[in-house]
Design an enzyme around this catalytic site. Structure first.
Site, PDB file in Angstrom:
ATOM      1  N   SER A 108       0.815  -1.221   0.000  1.00  0.00           N
ATOM      2  CA  SER A 108       0.000   0.000   0.000  1.00  0.00           C
ATOM      3  C   SER A 108       0.848   1.272   0.000  1.00  0.00           C
ATOM      4  O   SER A 108       0.312   2.375  -0.070  1.00  0.00           O
ATOM      5  CB  SER A 108      -0.931   0.005   1.223  1.00  0.00           C
ATOM      6  OG  SER A 108      -0.164   0.011   2.406  1.00  0.00           O
ATOM      7  N   SER A 122      15.215  -6.853   4.364  1.00  0.00           N
ATOM      8  CA  SER A 122      15.885  -6.480   5.610  1.00  0.00           C
ATOM      9  C   SER A 122      16.172  -4.992   5.524  1.00  0.00           C
ATOM     10  O   SER A 122      15.289  -4.188   5.202  1.00  0.00           O
ATOM     11  CB  SER A 122      17.159  -7.312   5.769  1.00  0.00           C
ATOM     12  OG  SER A 122      17.911  -6.902   6.873  1.00  0.00           O
ATOM     13  N   TYR A 165      14.077  -1.931  16.067  1.00  0.00           N
ATOM     14  CA  TYR A 165      14.053  -2.033  14.600  1.00  0.00           C
ATOM     15  C   TYR A 165      15.239  -2.888  14.137  1.00  0.00           C
ATOM     16  O   TYR A 165      15.084  -3.825  13.360  1.00  0.00           O
ATOM     17  CB  TYR A 165      14.101  -0.645  13.959  1.00  0.00           C
ATOM     18  CG  TYR A 165      14.104  -0.707  12.438  1.00  0.00           C
ATOM     19  CD1 TYR A 165      12.974  -1.135  11.745  1.00  0.00           C
ATOM     20  CD2 TYR A 165      15.230  -0.366  11.705  1.00  0.00           C
ATOM     21  CE1 TYR A 165      12.971  -1.215  10.350  1.00  0.00           C
ATOM     22  CE2 TYR A 165      15.238  -0.437  10.310  1.00  0.00           C
ATOM     23  CZ  TYR A 165      14.110  -0.862   9.641  1.00  0.00           C
ATOM     24  OH  TYR A 165      14.103  -0.945   8.263  1.00  0.00           O
ATOM     25  N   SER A 218      14.901  -6.509  14.916  1.00  0.00           N
ATOM     26  CA  SER A 218      14.002  -7.214  13.990  1.00  0.00           C
ATOM     27  C   SER A 218      14.718  -7.515  12.669  1.00  0.00           C
ATOM     28  O   SER A 218      14.535  -8.580  12.079  1.00  0.00           O
ATOM     29  CB  SER A 218      12.725  -6.397  13.746  1.00  0.00           C
ATOM     30  OG  SER A 218      12.971  -5.281  12.906  1.00  0.00           O
ATOM     31  N   LYS A 219      15.539  -6.585  12.205  1.00  0.00           N
ATOM     32  CA  LYS A 219      16.219  -6.804  10.920  1.00  0.00           C
ATOM     33  C   LYS A 219      17.417  -7.752  11.065  1.00  0.00           C
ATOM     34  O   LYS A 219      17.680  -8.550  10.162  1.00  0.00           O
ATOM     35  CB  LYS A 219      16.646  -5.457  10.315  1.00  0.00           C
ATOM     36  CG  LYS A 219      15.465  -4.568   9.914  1.00  0.00           C
ATOM     37  CD  LYS A 219      14.542  -5.241   8.909  1.00  0.00           C
ATOM     38  CE  LYS A 219      13.418  -4.349   8.430  1.00  0.00           C
ATOM     39  NZ  LYS A 219      12.516  -5.026   7.486  1.00  0.00           N
TER      40      LYS A 219
HETATM   41  P1  NDP Z   1       6.298   2.239   4.239  1.00  0.00           P
HETATM   42  O1  NDP Z   1       5.973   2.671   5.639  1.00  0.00           O
HETATM   43  O2  NDP Z   1       6.149   3.208   3.149  1.00  0.00           O
HETATM   44  O3  NDP Z   1       5.478   0.906   3.901  1.00  0.00           O
HETATM   45  C1  NDP Z   1       5.318  -0.111   4.839  1.00  0.00           C
HETATM   46  C2  NDP Z   1       4.303  -1.096   4.324  1.00  0.00           C
HETATM   47  O4  NDP Z   1       4.143  -2.139   5.296  1.00  0.00           O
HETATM   48  C3  NDP Z   1       2.943  -0.454   4.100  1.00  0.00           C
HETATM   49  O5  NDP Z   1       2.410  -0.920   2.889  1.00  0.00           O
HETATM   50  C4  NDP Z   1       2.120  -0.962   5.267  1.00  0.00           C
HETATM   51  O6  NDP Z   1       0.771  -1.126   4.867  1.00  0.00           O
HETATM   52  C5  NDP Z   1       2.762  -2.334   5.515  1.00  0.00           C
HETATM   53  N1  NDP Z   1       2.489  -2.812   6.870  1.00  0.00           N
HETATM   54  C6  NDP Z   1       2.848  -2.255   8.045  1.00  0.00           C
HETATM   55  N2  NDP Z   1       2.330  -2.953   9.060  1.00  0.00           N
HETATM   56  C7  NDP Z   1       1.617  -3.981   8.518  1.00  0.00           C
HETATM   57  C8  NDP Z   1       0.841  -5.045   9.039  1.00  0.00           C
HETATM   58  N3  NDP Z   1       0.642  -5.198  10.357  1.00  0.00           N
HETATM   59  N4  NDP Z   1       0.263  -5.918   8.176  1.00  0.00           N
HETATM   60  C9  NDP Z   1       0.405  -5.762   6.831  1.00  0.00           C
HETATM   61  N5  NDP Z   1       1.131  -4.780   6.276  1.00  0.00           N
HETATM   62  C10 NDP Z   1       1.719  -3.898   7.110  1.00  0.00           C
HETATM   63  O7  NDP Z   1       7.792   1.698   4.354  1.00  0.00           O
HETATM   64  P2  NDP Z   1       8.897   1.181   3.301  1.00  0.00           P
HETATM   65  O8  NDP Z   1       8.346   1.023   1.966  1.00  0.00           O
HETATM   66  O9  NDP Z   1      10.085   2.003   3.510  1.00  0.00           O
HETATM   67  O10 NDP Z   1       9.226  -0.242   3.962  1.00  0.00           O
HETATM   68  C11 NDP Z   1       9.191  -1.455   3.276  1.00  0.00           C
HETATM   69  C12 NDP Z   1      10.291  -2.354   3.843  1.00  0.00           C
HETATM   70  O11 NDP Z   1      11.554  -1.795   3.538  1.00  0.00           O
HETATM   71  C13 NDP Z   1      10.244  -2.507   5.367  1.00  0.00           C
HETATM   72  O12 NDP Z   1      10.482  -3.847   5.713  1.00  0.00           O
HETATM   73  C14 NDP Z   1      11.389  -1.614   5.828  1.00  0.00           C
HETATM   74  O13 NDP Z   1      11.925  -2.021   7.057  1.00  0.00           O
HETATM   75  C15 NDP Z   1      12.373  -1.784   4.690  1.00  0.00           C
HETATM   76  N6  NDP Z   1      13.386  -0.717   4.586  1.00  0.00           N
HETATM   77  C16 NDP Z   1      13.023   0.571   4.256  1.00  0.00           C
HETATM   78  C17 NDP Z   1      13.989   1.563   4.167  1.00  0.00           C
HETATM   79  C18 NDP Z   1      13.661   2.987   3.828  1.00  0.00           C
HETATM   80  O14 NDP Z   1      14.563   3.850   3.885  1.00  0.00           O
HETATM   81  N7  NDP Z   1      12.437   3.304   3.450  1.00  0.00           N
HETATM   82  C19 NDP Z   1      15.420   1.251   4.415  1.00  0.00           C
HETATM   83  C20 NDP Z   1      15.659  -0.104   4.752  1.00  0.00           C
HETATM   84  C21 NDP Z   1      14.673  -1.046   4.820  1.00  0.00           C
HETATM   85  P3  NDP Z   1      -0.531  -0.843   5.767  1.00  0.00           P
HETATM   86  O15 NDP Z   1      -0.188   0.222   6.743  1.00  0.00           O
HETATM   87  O16 NDP Z   1      -1.548  -0.435   4.741  1.00  0.00           O
HETATM   88  O17 NDP Z   1      -0.835  -2.170   6.381  1.00  0.00           O
END
Ligand code: NDP
Length: 270
Positions: free
Chosen positions: A11, A131, A145, A148-149
């Protein structure tokens, strides 16, 4: 026949960009998240949105059941859903820490458990666990955080060896700073939890550092491309690193001692 992909966290951010990129590349894509309304636009790309909360067992089972019935199998799982709540270890309620682990670790592992029987039967499967550079290096206030990673990194390494003989590949993707909703949500939480405790000035430093990382953050499609590379490689690497500063950060971590690295990180907090 098109391979079927389930990507969680579709999303927003990296998940949404990856769902679109993979759909445009010819995959049969299911995008899952809690905010189903935020995935309406994905339908235009032929992506099927599925309601999923990775912390709820019934939701995980229903999601996998629905896709298995409609598509026959899940060939590729991208465990991307995640949250990044920052706060001093002393300040952060254990209930919140547990929730962080539920989303980032147990949700991902439960999905793996649910898709593995069919992948084993098909003698084919790709599991990509998202990760972070934060699965190798740590910042203050990011204890849970990072925990978890780091957990995802270790679990993936063990799993890779367990499922290789069934024709299943396990890959870890380690993004650096990438444009998404995560940092905003995480730093809001940080302010609430540690903004007026003895850790408040460090919390300000961490927030400032994140603001700097955000300035140079990569577009999420950079990570989408890495994910595609991982799932299409004949002989995939165990880890794929990308986005802003990621490779440099890991290199610096490798060559510095723990204490030298601590010093460098803390110098950025001022
Ligand atoms: P966003 O916050 O933009 O997206 C996170 C997504 O996870 C959303 O779609 C949210 O959807 C979903 N989510 C959160 N909680 C739940 C839940 N309980 N059940 C189902 N879906 C869930 O973050 P990013 O795109 O940045 O993150 C994506 C991944 O990348 C993560 O694992 C993050 O740790 C990793 N990452 C990101 C970095 C960055 O700089 N952005 C750097 C390193 C890693 P909804 O709320 O609609 O459920």
């Amino acid at each position: 026949m098109k391979k079927t992909v389930l990507i969680t966290g579709a999303s927003a951010g990296i998940g949404k960009a990856t769902a679109i990129y993979l759909a445009q590349s010819g995959y049969n894509v299911y995008g899952a998240a809690r905010r189903i309304e935020k995935m309406e636009d994905l339908k235009g790309y032929g992506i099927k949105p599925v309601s999923l909360d990775v912390t709820i067992e019934e939701s995980l089972v229903a999601c996998v059941d629905q896709i298995s019935k409609e598509a026959g199998s899940i060939d590729i799982l991208v465990n991307n859903a995640g949250s990044g709540y920052y706060g001093a270890l002393e300040d952060m309620p254990i209930a919140d820490a547990k929730y962080q682990m539920e989303v980032n670790v147990f949700g991902a592992v439960r999905l793996i458990q649910l898709v593995l029987p069919v992948m084993r039967k098909n003698n084919f499967g790709k599991i990509v666990n998202i990760s972070s550079v934060g699965g190798k290096v740590t910042l203050p206030m990011g204890g849970w955080y990072h925990a978890s990673k780091f957990a995802i990194e270790g679990l993936s390494d063990a799993l890779r060896k367990e499922v290789k003989s069934f024709g299943i590949d396990v890959m870890v993707v380690e993004p650096g700073g990438t444009k998404s909703e995560m940092v905003g949500l995480g730093t809001e939480y940080l302010k609430r939890v540690s903004g007026s405790t003895p850790y408040s000035s460090l919390a300000k430093g961490v927030k400032k550092m994140y603001a700097n990382i955000e300035k140079d953050a990569a577009e999420p499609v950079v990570i989408a491309r890495l994910i595609k590379e991982a799932i299409e490689a004949k002989n995939p690497k165990t880890r794929y690193v990308g986005a802003s500063g990621a490779k440099l950060m890991l290199f610096i971590r490798k060559i510095l001692s723990d204490k030298q690295f601590d010093k460098l990180v803390m110098s950025q907090m001022k």
